[in-house]
Design a protein around this motif. Structure first.
Motif, mmCIF file in Angstrom:
data_model
loop_
_atom_site.group_PDB
_atom_site.id
_atom_site.type_symbol
_atom_site.label_atom_id
_atom_site.label_comp_id
_atom_site.label_asym_id
_atom_site.label_seq_id
_atom_site.Cartn_x
_atom_site.Cartn_y
_atom_site.Cartn_z
ATOM 1 N N UNK A 40 0.827 -1.208 0.000
ATOM 2 C CA UNK A 40 0.000 0.000 0.000
ATOM 3 C C UNK A 40 0.862 1.259 0.000
ATOM 4 N N UNK A 41 1.957 1.234 0.750
ATOM 5 C CA UNK A 41 2.840 2.394 0.777
ATOM 6 C C UNK A 41 3.483 2.634 -0.584
ATOM 7 N N UNK A 42 3.870 1.569 -1.274
ATOM 8 C CA UNK A 42 4.449 1.721 -2.615
ATOM 9 C C UNK A 42 3.401 2.259 -3.594
ATOM 10 N N UNK A 43 2.168 1.750 -3.490
ATOM 11 C CA UNK A 43 1.100 2.234 -4.364
ATOM 12 C C UNK A 43 0.815 3.708 -4.101
ATOM 13 N N UNK A 44 0.804 4.095 -2.836
ATOM 14 C CA UNK A 44 0.568 5.493 -2.478
ATOM 15 C C UNK A 44 1.683 6.378 -3.022
ATOM 16 N N UNK A 45 2.924 5.946 -2.871
ATOM 17 C CA UNK A 45 4.062 6.718 -3.381
ATOM 18 C C UNK A 45 3.961 6.873 -4.897
ATOM 19 N N UNK A 46 3.582 5.806 -5.593
ATOM 20 C CA UNK A 46 3.434 5.877 -7.056
ATOM 21 C C UNK A 46 2.305 6.838 -7.437
ATOM 22 N N UNK A 47 1.209 6.797 -6.696
ATOM 23 C CA UNK A 47 0.086 7.701 -6.976
ATOM 24 C C UNK A 47 0.487 9.150 -6.738
ATOM 25 N N UNK A 48 1.210 9.387 -5.651
ATOM 26 C CA UNK A 48 1.673 10.753 -5.365
ATOM 27 C C UNK A 48 2.609 11.238 -6.466
ATOM 28 N N UNK A 49 3.465 10.348 -6.939
ATOM 29 C CA UNK A 49 4.400 10.722 -8.007
ATOM 30 C C UNK A 49 3.639 11.089 -9.277
ATOM 31 N N UNK A 50 2.639 10.266 -9.632
ATOM 32 C CA UNK A 50 1.835 10.568 -10.824
ATOM 33 C C UNK A 50 1.089 11.896 -10.661
ATOM 34 N N UNK A 51 0.563 12.149 -9.467
ATOM 35 C CA UNK A 51 -0.147 13.404 -9.204
ATOM 36 C C UNK A 51 0.810 14.590 -9.338
ATOM 37 N N UNK A 52 1.987 14.478 -8.755
ATOM 38 C CA UNK A 52 2.980 15.549 -8.852
ATOM 39 C C UNK A 52 3.377 15.797 -10.307
ATOM 40 N N UNK A 53 3.572 14.722 -11.064
ATOM 41 C CA UNK A 53 3.929 14.862 -12.477
ATOM 42 C C UNK A 53 2.807 15.544 -13.257
ATOM 43 N N UNK A 54 1.559 15.163 -12.953
ATOM 44 C CA UNK A 54 0.421 15.778 -13.633
ATOM 45 C C UNK A 54 0.343 17.256 -13.292
ATOM 46 N N UNK A 55 0.566 17.608 -12.034
ATOM 47 C CA UNK A 55 0.547 19.016 -11.632
ATOM 48 C C UNK A 55 1.656 19.802 -12.332
ATOM 49 N N UNK A 56 2.827 19.195 -12.465
ATOM 50 C CA UNK A 56 3.937 19.856 -13.162
ATOM 51 C C UNK A 56 3.589 20.112 -14.618
ATOM 52 N N UNK A 57 2.987 19.119 -15.274
ATOM 53 C CA UNK A 57 2.601 19.293 -16.678
ATOM 54 C C UNK A 57 1.561 20.395 -16.819
ATOM 55 N N UNK A 58 0.624 20.443 -15.891
ATOM 56 C CA UNK A 58 -0.422 21.465 -15.952
ATOM 57 C C UNK A 58 0.192 22.843 -15.757
ATOM 58 N N UNK A 59 1.104 22.980 -14.808
ATOM 59 C CA UNK A 59 1.704 24.291 -14.574
ATOM 60 C C UNK A 59 2.588 24.712 -15.739
ATOM 61 N N UNK A 60 3.198 23.747 -16.431
ATOM 62 C CA UNK A 60 4.043 24.053 -17.581
ATOM 63 C C UNK A 60 3.207 24.428 -18.804
ATOM 64 N N UNK A 61 2.121 23.716 -19.023
ATOM 65 C CA UNK A 61 1.335 23.908 -20.246
ATOM 66 C C UNK A 61 0.112 24.778 -20.028
ATOM 67 N N UNK A 62 -0.342 24.879 -18.782
ATOM 68 C CA UNK A 62 -1.580 25.629 -18.527
ATOM 69 C C UNK A 62 -2.762 24.968 -19.198
ATOM 70 N N UNK A 63 -2.702 23.636 -19.355
ATOM 71 C CA UNK A 63 -3.704 22.924 -20.143
ATOM 72 C C UNK A 63 -5.054 22.804 -19.468
#
Length: 77
Positions: A40-63
């Motif tokens: 569960x901790x590994x799954x949570x870490x992976x989900x947080x990483x995906x969320x952070x990556x998505x937020x970075x893409x949104x802030x970069x592209x303003x999509x």
């Protein structure tokens, strides 16, 4: 008297064996829970990483833009 002592020893041996079995089951349950926690901790870490990556893409592209209400839908009764 000696037979009573023998009976007590057997009774305690039975209780000890039962306690050992319960302890073994508890240890197995604990180990299973620790394993599930790790997963569960590994799954949570992976989900947080995906969320952070998505937020970075949104802030970069303003999509992602705020949802605007349709003027047509607002003017209809």
């Amino acid at each position: 008297m000696e037979q009573a002592n023998i009976d007590l020893v057997r009774e305690w041996q039975g209780k000890l064996a039962s306690s050992r079995e319960e302890l073994g089951q508890a240890v197995a349950a604990r180990d299973a829970a620790k394993g599930q926690l790790g997963i569960s901790q590994r799954e949570l870490a992976a989900s947080k990483k995906r969320l952070d990556q998505a937020r970075e893409r949104v802030s970069e592209t303003g999509s992602i833009k705020p949802v605007e209400t349709s003027k047509k839908a607002a003017s209809k009764p």
